[in-house]
Design a protein around this motif. Structure first.
Motif, PDB file in Angstrom:
ATOM      1  N   VAL A 175       0.835  -1.199   0.000  1.00 28.32           N
ATOM      2  CA  VAL A 175       0.000   0.000   0.000  1.00 28.32           C
ATOM      3  C   VAL A 175       0.868   1.246   0.000  1.00 28.32           C
ATOM      4  O   VAL A 175       2.061   1.202   0.285  1.00 28.32           O
ATOM      5  CB  VAL A 175      -0.938   0.032   1.221  1.00 28.32           C
ATOM      6  N   ARG A 176       0.227   2.366  -0.295  1.00 31.29           N
ATOM      7  CA  ARG A 176       0.862   3.675  -0.184  1.00 31.29           C
ATOM      8  C   ARG A 176       0.612   4.221   1.225  1.00 31.29           C
ATOM      9  O   ARG A 176      -0.336   3.802   1.902  1.00 31.29           O
ATOM     10  CB  ARG A 176       0.287   4.621  -1.232  1.00 31.29           C
ATOM     11  N   PRO A 177       1.402   5.195   1.690  1.00 29.28           N
ATOM     12  CA  PRO A 177       1.175   5.741   3.030  1.00 29.28           C
ATOM     13  C   PRO A 177      -0.242   6.252   3.253  1.00 29.28           C
ATOM     14  O   PRO A 177      -0.809   6.070   4.335  1.00 29.28           O
ATOM     15  CB  PRO A 177       2.204   6.878   3.117  1.00 29.28           C
ATOM     16  N   ASP A 178      -0.826   6.868   2.236  1.00 31.16           N
ATOM     17  CA  ASP A 178      -2.175   7.421   2.389  1.00 31.16           C
ATOM     18  C   ASP A 178      -3.247   6.350   2.549  1.00 31.16           C
ATOM     19  O   ASP A 178      -4.374   6.650   2.947  1.00 31.16           O
ATOM     20  CB  ASP A 178      -2.528   8.300   1.187  1.00 31.16           C
ATOM     21  N   ASP A 179      -2.913   5.101   2.241  1.00 28.22           N
ATOM     22  CA  ASP A 179      -3.877   4.006   2.354  1.00 28.22           C
ATOM     23  C   ASP A 179      -3.969   3.442   3.769  1.00 28.22           C
ATOM     24  O   ASP A 179      -4.924   2.723   4.090  1.00 28.22           O
ATOM     25  CB  ASP A 179      -3.476   2.839   1.423  1.00 28.22           C
ATOM     26  N   LEU A 180      -2.998   3.730   4.602  1.00 24.47           N
ATOM     27  CA  LEU A 180      -2.857   2.994   5.856  1.00 24.47           C
ATOM     28  C   LEU A 180      -4.060   3.121   6.781  1.00 24.47           C
ATOM     29  O   LEU A 180      -4.431   2.158   7.460  1.00 24.47           O
ATOM     30  CB  LEU A 180      -1.584   3.452   6.587  1.00 24.47           C
ATOM     31  N   ALA A 181      -4.680   4.270   6.805  1.00 19.40           N
ATOM     32  CA  ALA A 181      -5.813   4.467   7.719  1.00 19.40           C
ATOM     33  C   ALA A 181      -7.023   3.631   7.341  1.00 19.40           C
ATOM     34  O   ALA A 181      -7.936   3.450   8.151  1.00 19.40           O
ATOM     35  CB  ALA A 181      -6.205   5.950   7.750  1.00 19.40           C
ATOM     36  N   ARG A 182      -7.016   3.060   6.115  1.00 14.74           N
ATOM     37  CA  ARG A 182      -8.194   2.329   5.639  1.00 14.74           C
ATOM     38  C   ARG A 182      -7.913   0.853   5.385  1.00 14.74           C
ATOM     39  O   ARG A 182      -8.672   0.200   4.672  1.00 14.74           O
ATOM     40  CB  ARG A 182      -8.715   2.985   4.349  1.00 14.74           C
ATOM     41  N   THR A 183      -6.853   0.335   5.996  1.00 14.68           N
ATOM     42  CA  THR A 183      -6.522  -1.073   5.778  1.00 14.68           C
ATOM     43  C   THR A 183      -6.775  -1.937   7.002  1.00 14.68           C
ATOM     44  O   THR A 183      -6.412  -3.119   7.019  1.00 14.68           O
ATOM     45  CB  THR A 183      -5.052  -1.216   5.351  1.00 14.68           C
ATOM     46  N   GLY A 184      -7.414  -1.380   8.031  1.00 11.85           N
ATOM     47  CA  GLY A 184      -7.799  -2.178   9.191  1.00 11.85           C
ATOM     48  C   GLY A 184      -6.610  -2.842   9.866  1.00 11.85           C
ATOM     49  O   GLY A 184      -5.590  -2.209  10.128  1.00 11.85           O
ATOM     50  N   GLU A 185      -6.744  -4.156  10.108  1.00 14.67           N
ATOM     51  CA  GLU A 185      -5.685  -4.914  10.795  1.00 14.67           C
ATOM     52  C   GLU A 185      -4.806  -5.696   9.821  1.00 14.67           C
ATOM     53  O   GLU A 185      -4.000  -6.539  10.234  1.00 14.67           O
ATOM     54  CB  GLU A 185      -6.324  -5.884  11.798  1.00 14.67           C
ATOM     55  N   THR A 186      -4.945  -5.428   8.536  1.00 17.51           N
ATOM     56  CA  THR A 186      -4.206  -6.169   7.522  1.00 17.51           C
ATOM     57  C   THR A 186      -2.714  -5.904   7.628  1.00 17.51           C
ATOM     58  O   THR A 186      -2.270  -4.755   7.742  1.00 17.51           O
ATOM     59  CB  THR A 186      -4.681  -5.741   6.121  1.00 17.51           C
ATOM     60  N   ASP A 187      -1.907  -6.974   7.572  1.00 22.34           N
ATOM     61  CA  ASP A 187      -0.464  -6.800   7.497  1.00 22.34           C
ATOM     62  C   ASP A 187      -0.110  -6.144   6.168  1.00 22.34           C
ATOM     63  O   ASP A 187      -0.645  -6.530   5.119  1.00 22.34           O
ATOM     64  CB  ASP A 187       0.253  -8.146   7.593  1.00 22.34           C
ATOM     65  N   VAL A 188       0.777  -5.157   6.232  1.00 23.96           N
ATOM     66  CA  VAL A 188       1.080  -4.376   5.041  1.00 23.96           C
ATOM     67  C   VAL A 188       2.581  -4.192   4.878  1.00 23.96           C
ATOM     68  O   VAL A 188       3.360  -4.276   5.826  1.00 23.96           O
ATOM     69  CB  VAL A 188       0.419  -2.975   5.098  1.00 23.96           C
ATOM     70  N   ALA A 189       2.963  -3.922   3.626  1.00 22.37           N
ATOM     71  CA  ALA A 189       4.267  -3.364   3.296  1.00 22.37           C
ATOM     72  C   ALA A 189       3.975  -2.028   2.630  1.00 22.37           C
ATOM     73  O   ALA A 189       3.047  -1.923   1.820  1.00 22.37           O
ATOM     74  CB  ALA A 189       5.046  -4.274   2.362  1.00 22.37           C
TER      75      ALA A 189
END
Length: 265
Positions: free
Chosen positions: A50-64
């Motif tokens: 994801v992009r930084p701006d996406d982080l608030a809308r990804t819930g508890e999903t593990d991300v890079a």
């Protein structure tokens, strides 16, 4: 023909659904990612990119998080414990030595290797700092696809410096091909695995280039079957906007582990 082992394929596919050319809406990408992680082939699936701006809308999903050099601290703080790693692009003005500061972030970091005269120096700095590399292997324009020779130099240099790497973009098929619609010369993800195995074994850059250039599916599949899963210590993973496409390719080549076939092809 035997199938590839789960160990060779573990975590190979980073879910880049929100990035071009897929451009999936974030909500759908999050839902689809959760479904992938419940599937029989979940072992092949890495984090959601994801992009930084996406982080608030990804819930508890593990991300890079794919971000720029100036945004790394903000991205780490926003992602919190869900962060698996960062992928950082260097601006044209950045010097190779600037990557060393990324070692203090407390997370794994892949630095995209610039396709200019800084490449070898950046890889050398990554080796010193204990950071990882990211190679761009394609994109929506022909010039974004590096030649076999260029990529071979990158792979052999990364292996020589002890720098694990991932790849991003353009790896839509298992074996190298010319896209019949765009005319783009596309690398194959199995070619990259085989080429990395050759580099790890001490092959010349020319041999690594030959592995990247191979187009005979049966020969590339046979070479992949002979790989030691330890090759994944060098070739970490690749980003794909479709988790199902590479799995379908492996199933077509009779290489997908039997237990993973349901829902993958």
């Amino acid at each position: 023909m035997s199938t590839l082992t789960p160990a060779l394929l573990a975590g190979l596919l980073d879910d880049a659904a929100v990035f071009p050319p897929g451009n999936a809406p974030l909500g759908r990408a999050v839902a689809d990612h959760a479904a992938h992680l419940r599937s029989p082939y979940a072992g092949a699936v890495g984090p959601l990119l994801v992009r930084p701006d996406d982080l608030a809308r990804t819930g508890e999903t593990d991300v890079a998080v794919v971000t720029g050099l100036d945004e790394v601290h903000t991205a780490v703080a926003a992602a919190g414990p869900r962060l698996r790693w960062l992928e950082v692009a260097l601006p044209a003005s950045a010097t190779p030595g600037e990557v060393r500061s990324l070692a203090s972030l407390g997370t794994d970091v892949f630095v995209e290797v610039p396709r200019d005269d800084r490449a070898e120096a950046v890889l050398a700095e990554l080796g010193v700092a204990g950071l990882w590399a990211k190679f761009r292997t394609g994109g929506v324009r022909a010039d974004l696809h590096p030649s076999e020779a260029e990529l071979a130099v990158g792979i052999t240099t990364a292996v020589a410096f002890g720098v694990p790497f991932k790849a991003t973009a353009g790896l839509h098929h298992a074996v190298r091909r010319t896209d019949p619609e765009t005319g783009f010369e596309e690398h194959g993800f199995l070619n990259l695995l085989v080429a990395t195995g050759r580099a790890v074994d001490g092959a010349t850059t020319a041999d690594v280039e030959a592995a990247l250039a191979a187009r005979d599916e049966a020969a590339v599949a046979a070479a992949a079957l002979a790989l030691d899963p330890a090759v994944r210590e060098a070739f970490h993973s690749f980003g794909t906007c479709s988790i199902s496409d590479p799995l379908t390719e492996l199933a077509r080549l009779d290489l997908l582990p039997d237990a993973w076939r349901e829902g993958a092809a």
